[in-house]
Design an enzyme around this catalytic site. Structure first.
Site, short mmCIF file in Angstrom:
data_model
loop_
_atom_site.label_atom_id
_atom_site.label_comp_id
_atom_site.label_asym_id
_atom_site.label_seq_id
_atom_site.Cartn_x
_atom_site.Cartn_y
_atom_site.Cartn_z
N ARG A 297 47.10 35.74 48.21
CA ARG A 297 45.76 35.63 48.80
C ARG A 297 45.75 36.07 50.25
NH1 ARG A 297 44.06 30.01 45.61
NH2 ARG A 297 43.41 31.11 43.71
N TYR A 436 40.10 39.63 42.37
CA TYR A 436 41.39 39.14 41.88
C TYR A 436 42.04 38.15 42.85
CZ TYR A 436 43.57 43.31 44.24
OH TYR A 436 43.99 44.29 45.10
N GLU A 437 43.10 37.49 42.37
CA GLU A 437 43.77 36.38 43.06
C GLU A 437 42.81 35.22 43.32
OE1 GLU A 437 46.77 36.52 42.93
OE2 GLU A 437 47.05 38.67 42.69
N GLY A 438 41.90 35.01 42.40
CA GLY A 438 40.87 33.97 42.55
C GLY A 438 39.64 34.57 43.17
#
Length: 593
Positions: A297, A436-438
């Site tokens: 992140r 992406y990555e949350g």
């Protein structure tokens, strides 16, 4: 098309004046991170980004990655670029020397990472995922496992992936179905994963997959997920590569952007089952994976910064060359950079990029302090600060990436909509970063749910208190009633009001917190950017007062002034949205949409 130019002086300024790299260099193990070495690292990274990665960015986008005879082929030039990348040691900058790393601060690596993403976001994703996998193994891998895999991954000789998502399990990892069956000292993995970035390729000798899967007796939900290391090629006892494991890319996704980064559908165990090894404790895979996720992140936030800087550079280059119309004070046709509205867009791009860079670097500095300071209280403080700002760094900086790349297209006018200018590629590439990555909505809910409400506002309160102390120091730098001081105070008041509102209403109304979370996060990002832009202006003014006539410093002051006047007021609008509650968001019946 313009050529990428690494903003070395800007990076050095932020490292020294805002992220305090010189203080971090005094921590044990970082003594070699002298100003001279850091400058040399930046210079060499800039050369590689400019001369090797940028030239294959557009061609890589046009050609894309391909799946041929069961093997993923990278775009032309990528394998050679990766070989040069690893031979120069760029995969090992911030990792411990005992596993083959160079032992430099993560902050230094972050500055180089910005350049990789600015010059070629598709390429940069490969070492990004490997670095995250290394972080997970350093934190959770057994000594036996790490002895086999870590040095090869730190060197970049082997790359790493993150295998979470399945067709039925996107952000909801409780729905993961991939199975892991115990078999002696290993496990047989069966299942399918989707959206696996650089899931297969021929650039490195081996690909090491970190895979979420369930043991036969695992409890339901996220508490029943374990993490496994699954190599593409098995490793023999003597360290050489052995047989091909039962893990294959069976298709590649056709995407809006990052075309040269293969996004794979991975199948594990179509035949006998892929052999994997447990990482960490059984049923604790999510916690292990979040070590990798949190690292990623921060890196994704830096992707937003890098692509913003590149879009800005290209827009400036075009605006200087393109002649169109007349402008006050100039004779005849003028370059469009003389038109006030084009200036507005360029200044907006510049100011947002500089603020995002400052936030990302501050988070990287917090990471170094939290892990390497000898003072336990300082480590704890910066660990909390890092936890608070990681979702802001990931989400706000990637929202900036979308806004800045869109403006980059607009500066080009109609030509920006054409592929050959390259401007539209940045906008397409940047669109995945908020997802992406949350997703950024998940980041916002993490900020409000975990970092604010569950924390009972303690860490947010520390942050507000620090900004209040900074507010007092502005009295010695700016006149009373000046727009600089007033703008910051109004934004800080707005954020504090929004914080108090959520602390009260978030526990009363189930929808209040999640409905307001995104605007709260954006309010915090705008405010944090304003704080750091003010610090930047103060530092630049000090250089000017010392007699430095470099226009770089006067430009820093002008850019900060633009941010305070034109961007920081957004904090007040975000606060209004937060405090409007959830009624209008939840009023309509789902069937009415």
């Amino acid at each position: 098309m313009s050529t990428y130019a690494a903003p070395i002086k800007e990076l050095q300024f932020v490292l020294e004046e805002l992220a305090d790299i010189n203080a971090i260099a005094k921590f044990p193990g970082f003594e070699e991170a002298t100003p001279e070495l850091v400058e040399a690292v930046l210079e060499e990274a800039g050369k590689l980004a400019t001369n090797v990665l940028d030239p294959i960015n557009y061609s890589g986008d046009q050609q894309g990655a391909k799946l041929v005879d069961g093997k993923v082929q990278a775009a032309d030039g990528f394998k050679e670029a990766y070989q040069q990348f690893t031979e120069s040691g760029w995969t090992s900058v911030n990792f411990p020397e005992e596993v083959g790393g160079q032992g430099l601060p993560f902050l230094v690596q972050s500055a180089a990472t910005e350049m990789w993403n600015a010059s070629n976001a598709s390429f940069a994703l490969c070492p990004l995922l490997t670095a995250g996998a290394v972080e997970a193994l350093l934190a959770h891998g057994s000594d036996e496992l790490n002895a086999i895999y870590l040095e090869h991954m730190v060197s970049g000789n082997w790359t790493g992936t993150m295998n979470l998502t399945e067709p039925q399990a996107g952000s909801d990892l409780a729905a993961v179905r991939t199975q892991a069956k115990p078999e002696g000292d290993h496990y047989r993995i069966k299942g399918q994963k989707i959206y696996i970035t650089w899931g297969d390729h021929e650039m490195s000798e081996n690909v090491i997959h970190l895979v979420l899967a369930r043991l036969p007796d695992a409890p339901e939900g996220v508490k029943g997920i374990s993490l496994f290391l699954v190599p593409k090629y098995m490793v023999n006892e003597d360290g050489s590569l052995g047989e091909r494991n039962d893990a294959y890319a069976i298709s590649l996704e056709h995407k809006m952007g990052i075309h040269a980064s293969p996004t794979c559908v991975m199948s594990f165990g179509d035949n006998d089952g892929a052999i994997g090894y447990l990482v960490g404790e059984p049923n604790n895979g999510l916690a292990c994976m979040f070590t990798m996720m949190n690292h990623a992140r921060l890196e994704v936030g830096m992707q937003g910064v890098g692509i913003s800087d590149r879009a800005y550079q290209r827009a400036v280059s075009y605006a200087r060359e393109r002649k169109q119309g007349t402008a006050f004070g100039h004779e005849g046709k003028v370059a469009i950079i003389h038109h006030p509205d084009v200036r507005r867009m360029l200044m907006h791009m510049r100011a947002m990029t500089e603020a995002a860079r400052a936030i990302s670097f501050m988070c990287s500095a917090a990471h170094d302090i939290a892990h390497h300071s000898e003072d336990a209280d300082q480590r704890n403080f910066y660990s909390r600060r890092l936890g608070l700002l990681t979702p802001v760094s990931k989400a706000w900086c990637t929202e900036v990436g979308m806004e800045v790349t869109s403006l980059g297209v607009q500066v080009h006018g109609g030509m920006g909509f054409m592929q050959e200018t390259g401007a539209e590629q940045y906008m397409r590439d940047a669109r995945i970063f908020p997802i992406y990555e949350g997703t950024n909505g998940i980041q916002a809910n993490d900020l409000v749910g975990r970092k604010l409400l569950r924390d009972r506002g303690e860490t947010a309160g520390e942050f507000i208190a620090e900004l209040r102390e900074f507010e007092i120091t502005l009295e010695s730098h700016f006149e009373e009633g000046s727009g600089w001081r007033r703008g910051f105070s109004e934004a800080l008041n707005a954020f504090e009001d929004a914080t108090h509102y959520l602390m009260f209403s978030g526990n009363e109304d189930p929808n209040a917190a999640s409905s307001a979370a995104f605007n709260y996060m954006m309010c915090m990002g705008v405010l944090t950017g304003g704080w750091l832009m003010l610090k930047s202006a103060i530092a630049a003014r000090a250089k000017i007062d010392e007699g430095d006539s470099d226009t770089f410093y006067s430009s820093k002051v002008s850019t900060a002034q633009f941010y305070i006047e034109q961007i920081l007021p957004r904090a007040l609008a975000h606060k209004t949205a937060v405090m409007s509650g959830a009624d209008s968001i939840m009023a309509m019946d789902a069937d009415a949409f």
